[in-house]
Structures are given as structure tokens and as C-alpha cells.
Design an enzyme around this catalytic site. Structure first.
Site, mmCIF file in Angstrom:
data_model
loop_
_atom_site.group_PDB
_atom_site.id
_atom_site.type_symbol
_atom_site.label_atom_id
_atom_site.label_comp_id
_atom_site.label_asym_id
_atom_site.label_seq_id
_atom_site.Cartn_x
_atom_site.Cartn_y
_atom_site.Cartn_z
ATOM 1 N N TYR A 109 0.826 -1.214 0.000
ATOM 2 C CA TYR A 109 0.000 0.000 0.000
ATOM 3 C C TYR A 109 0.867 1.273 0.000
ATOM 4 O O TYR A 109 0.813 2.064 -0.953
ATOM 5 C CB TYR A 109 -0.931 -0.048 1.213
ATOM 6 C CG TYR A 109 -1.626 1.246 1.555
ATOM 7 C CD1 TYR A 109 -2.219 2.037 0.571
ATOM 8 C CD2 TYR A 109 -1.689 1.678 2.879
ATOM 9 C CE1 TYR A 109 -2.859 3.227 0.905
ATOM 10 C CE2 TYR A 109 -2.340 2.854 3.215
ATOM 11 C CZ TYR A 109 -2.912 3.629 2.231
ATOM 12 O OH TYR A 109 -3.539 4.797 2.562
ATOM 13 N N GLY A 158 1.492 -7.648 -1.156
ATOM 14 C CA GLY A 158 1.525 -6.599 -2.177
ATOM 15 C C GLY A 158 0.838 -7.039 -3.460
ATOM 16 O O GLY A 158 0.374 -8.170 -3.586
ATOM 17 N N HIS A 193 -7.892 -2.582 8.669
ATOM 18 C CA HIS A 193 -7.776 -1.169 9.037
ATOM 19 C C HIS A 193 -9.127 -0.468 9.023
ATOM 20 O O HIS A 193 -9.997 -0.777 8.206
ATOM 21 C CB HIS A 193 -6.789 -0.456 8.102
ATOM 22 C CG HIS A 193 -5.398 -0.947 8.272
ATOM 23 N ND1 HIS A 193 -4.785 -1.770 7.368
ATOM 24 C CD2 HIS A 193 -4.510 -0.779 9.280
ATOM 25 C CE1 HIS A 193 -3.579 -2.067 7.801
ATOM 26 N NE2 HIS A 193 -3.377 -1.482 8.959
ATOM 27 N N TYR A 204 4.489 -5.998 17.083
ATOM 28 C CA TYR A 204 4.738 -5.201 15.884
ATOM 29 C C TYR A 204 5.619 -3.998 16.230
ATOM 30 O O TYR A 204 6.688 -3.780 15.638
ATOM 31 C CB TYR A 204 3.403 -4.765 15.257
ATOM 32 C CG TYR A 204 3.552 -3.678 14.221
ATOM 33 C CD1 TYR A 204 4.381 -3.860 13.120
ATOM 34 C CD2 TYR A 204 2.885 -2.462 14.355
ATOM 35 C CE1 TYR A 204 4.541 -2.853 12.174
ATOM 36 C CE2 TYR A 204 3.032 -1.456 13.414
ATOM 37 C CZ TYR A 204 3.864 -1.651 12.335
ATOM 38 O OH TYR A 204 4.034 -0.654 11.414
HETATM 39 N N1 UDP Z 1 -10.713 -0.258 14.743
HETATM 40 C C1 UDP Z 1 -12.045 -0.525 15.025
HETATM 41 N N2 UDP Z 1 -12.709 -1.363 14.184
HETATM 42 C C2 UDP Z 1 -12.141 -1.969 13.109
HETATM 43 C C3 UDP Z 1 -10.783 -1.677 12.817
HETATM 44 C C4 UDP Z 1 -10.100 -0.823 13.663
HETATM 45 O O1 UDP Z 1 -12.616 0.000 15.990
HETATM 46 O O2 UDP Z 1 -12.823 -2.739 12.414
HETATM 47 C C5 UDP Z 1 -9.975 0.670 15.616
HETATM 48 C C6 UDP Z 1 -8.709 0.088 16.230
HETATM 49 O O3 UDP Z 1 -9.004 -0.562 17.451
HETATM 50 C C7 UDP Z 1 -7.866 1.335 16.413
HETATM 51 C C8 UDP Z 1 -8.285 2.253 15.258
HETATM 52 O O4 UDP Z 1 -9.552 1.747 14.809
HETATM 53 O O5 UDP Z 1 -8.185 1.975 17.623
HETATM 54 C C9 UDP Z 1 -7.327 2.229 14.094
HETATM 55 O O6 UDP Z 1 -7.041 0.871 13.787
HETATM 56 P P1 UDP Z 1 -6.291 0.440 12.466
HETATM 57 O O7 UDP Z 1 -6.262 -1.064 12.446
HETATM 58 O O8 UDP Z 1 -6.889 1.136 11.304
HETATM 59 O O9 UDP Z 1 -4.823 1.023 12.630
HETATM 60 P P2 UDP Z 1 -3.696 0.798 13.771
HETATM 61 O O10 UDP Z 1 -4.017 1.804 14.842
HETATM 62 O O11 UDP Z 1 -3.769 -0.605 14.213
HETATM 63 O O12 UDP Z 1 -2.435 1.116 13.065
#
Ligand code: UDP
Length: 329
Positions: A11, A36, A189, A141
Site C-alpha cells: 500500500y 503486495g 484497518h 509489531y
Molecule cells: N478499529 C475498530 N474497528 C475496526 C478496525 C479498527 O474499531 O474494524 C480501531 C482500532 O481498534 C484502532 C483504530 O480503529 O483503535 C485504528 O485501527 P487500524 O487497524 O486502522 O490502525 P492501527 O491503529 O492498528 O495502526
């Protein structure tokens, strides 16, 4: 004289490749295509299918190409998955970049821009987060990315390799024309999931936790546009080429948006009701991550162009709407 982009079919990597080619650079991509898309680099880059940990493969690339600088995106990057399968993260993230550094030493490549993360901070004590904040990751991670940052520091001392580690906050959005964008399988995400609901590909979005110590109880994140992000990489590489010292920079917009804010903005952008349901917390998630990117602005001359979450979602929506199956035609 080429720039090697590791993970250039992913991405963020594919947006980097597009920008480098637009700037007239010669670009070489290495990607194992575990996540990818080959199509994302049908843009004019020289593509090598393989893994950073495959030493025979790496030796061929480094011996047959004159590599001037490296941008390394190749990694696993899911907080939730890293909690369940930490060995995968140590194997891929730590060993992949370790192998890359081995070949930088062997072939005397001096400059690397490394893709790091806000997950290196864990639960920060101070918001907005400065680069001097304590780094105590709450998930494997973040731990593996921090491990590589430390390895880079030692490699500078031992071999004179210059590095810039860029700690990303939450990257989202797509190339403004909608030509390339985000396509993960499975998607985890928040923004792409919310937009898949708007497209009718999912019934609802689960909100992971509503009992966090935040204004509306949901996690707060700092969203940064993928084109702003890759622009910072370009600037970081140029700074190293001009003799700049090794540094670590945060990349975010400096403003926090809750999960509920993101869903609400997506409703405005798409005109779809986007049903949301309350779910359990996701293990490993810190409650608030908001960057101070003052250091990147001052030292890299970086100025993000997409400063509202709505403008970021608009470009993501353009991509998802015109490519509902992602890169699958
Ligand atoms: N999140 C959520 N529902 C989803 C996916 C993500 O509530 O289906 C929340 C997740 O817990 C975090 C925020 O959205 O607080 C962003 O998550 P994401 O996975 O996009 O990015 P990260 O913070 O893991 O890099």
C-alpha cells in the site's frame, strides 16, 4: 543510480514508487507479494519478486544494480496479528531488515529510510507525542520496529550507514486520481473497513472498545495521508543524500480523531448510514496516539497537504468506489 524500494508493491510502497517515478528517479522494487500487488508497480519500476531474507536473491540484485539509496517498507504491520503470532513478526520484520543491512554493508550503500511506527511508543505519557517520548511498545509489531531502529543505530556506528526512521501514525487515503490505493486481504484497518460497509461489502463496522479513557470512549488516532507520508520519505532521502545525519521523525497531522469520529466523517463523505456495532477491545491497542510532527516539519521541510480526516477519507473513497474489488479486475 537507482533507489531500491523494499516492499514497493504494498500500500504505502506503491505510492512511494509512483512519486519517485514522477520525480524522474530510477526505481527498483523488491517484494515477496505476500501482501503486495504486482499491478501496483506496473508503473515503470524494475520489479524483483523475492524476499529480503533470501541471500542468494539479494546478492543478485545488489551485484547487478547500482543502488544509491534504500527505502524499506517490507514488513508485517498488523498490531492484532502480531499479538497472536509474534514469531512471524520477529522473523519477517527483524530478520528481513537485518539481511538488507548485511547487503548494504557488502555493497557499500550508505543511506536508508526505514518505515517505523507510532506503535514504538506503546501507551505514551504525553500527548502530542514527541520523538523523545519513552518507547515501551504494547505489541510485538511495535517491538520489532523499535528493534530495527536500534539495529540501525548500531549499524551507523559500526559501518557508517546513515538512516532516517519515520514513525508513522495512522496512514490512510489513496493517490488522488484513484489509480492506486489500499487493498489488504483480509482488511483490518478502520477506514477501508468503514468504506467497505458504505460499498455494501460488509453489513457493519465493529467499534473495538468503547471504554477507553478518551472523550467518547473509543480509541483516538492521528490520520495522515499516504501521499503526504511518501513525500516525507522523499524529503528524508534527499536530506541523507545531502549529508544529513541519522534521525527519527514522527509523521502525523497532530490532531486526534476517535473511531466514532472516523465513522461519522465517512458517513458525510459517502452519504451512507454505515451501521456500527460495539465490540470488544482489540488486544495491543493503546488508547490515544497523536503525533507532534514539528521536528519533521522543521528539519525535513515537510508540510502535509491533507490535514483533515475528511479530506483523507475522500481520496480513499474515490479509490474504493472505482475499485470495489481492489486490484482484482
Ligand atoms: N478499529 C475498530 N474497528 C475496526 C478496525 C479498527 O474499531 O474494524 C480501531 C482500532 O481498534 C484502532 C483504530 O480503529 O483503535 C485504528 O485501527 P487500524 O487497524 O486502522 O490502525 P492501527 O491503529 O492498528 O495502526
Amino acid at each position: 543510480m537507482a533507489i531500491l524500494v523494499c516492499g514497493g508493491a504494498g500500500y504505502i510502497g506503491s505510492h512511494m514508487v509512483k512519486l519517485l517515478l514522477e520525480k524522474g528517479k530510477e526505481v527498483i522494487v523488491i517484494d515477496n507479494l505476500q501482501s503486495g500487488h504486482r499491478i501496483a508497480v506496473d508503473l515503470g519500476a524494475k520489479f524483483f519478486l523475492g524476499d529480503l531474507r533470501d541471500e542468494k536473491f539479494m546478492d543478485i540484485i545488489f551485484s547487478e544494480n547500482k543502488i544509491d539509496g534504500i527505502i524499506d517498507f517490507a514488513a508485517d504491520s498488523l498490531v492484532g496479528e502480531s499479538m497472536i503470532n509474534p514469531i512471524k513478526y520477529y522473523e519477517n520484520n527483524m530478520m528481513g531488515t537485518t539481511s538488507l543491512l548485511k547487503f548494504m554493508v557488502k555493497y557499500k550503500v550508505k543511506n536508508i529510510v526505514f518505515s517505523s511506527t507510532a506503535a514504538t511508543y506503546g501507551e505514551p505519557k504525553n500527548i502530542p507525542i514527541l520523538e523523545t517520548e519513552l518507547t515501551i511498545p504494547t505489541n510485538p509489531y511495535g517491538e520489532t520496529k523499535l528493534g530495527v531502529e536500534k539495529l540501525l543505530k548500531w549499524c551507523e556506528l559500526a559501518y557508517g550507514i546513515k538512516y532516517t526512521a519515520l514513525r508513522y501514525f495512522n496512514v490512510a487515503g489513496a493517490y488522488p486520481t484513484g489509480e492506486i490505493g489500499e487493498d489488504h486481504n483480509p482488511e483490518t484497518h478502520l477506514i477501508p473497513i468503514v468504506l467497505q460497509v458504505a460499498l455494501g461489502k460488509r453489513e457493519n463496522v465493529g467499534i473495538y472498545g468503547t471504554d477507553y479513557n478518551t472523550p467518547d470512549g473509543t480509541c483516538v488516532r492521528d490520520y495522515v495521508h499516504v501521499m503526504d507520508l511518501v513525500d516525507a520519505h522523499m524529503k528524508a532521502l534527499e536530506r541523507l543524500e545531502n549529508g544529513g545525519n541519522s534521525e527519527i521523525y514522527n509523521l502525523g497531522n497532530g490532531e486526534g480523531f476517535s473511531v466514532k469520529d472516523v465513522i461519522e466523517s465517512s458517513r458525510e463523505v459517502t452519504g451512507h448510514p454505515i451501521p456500527a456495532i460495539l465490540s470488544e477491545r482489540r488486544a495491543g491497542d493503546p488508547s490515544i496516539l497523536v503525533a507532534s510532527s514539528e521536528k519533521a516539519k522543521k528539519e525535513l521541510g515537510w508540510e502535509p497537504q491533507y490535514t483533515t480526516v475528511k479530506s483523507i477519507i475522500e481520496t480513499a473513497w474515490k479509490w474504493h468506489k472505482s475499485n470495489p474489488e481492489g486490484y482484482k479486475k
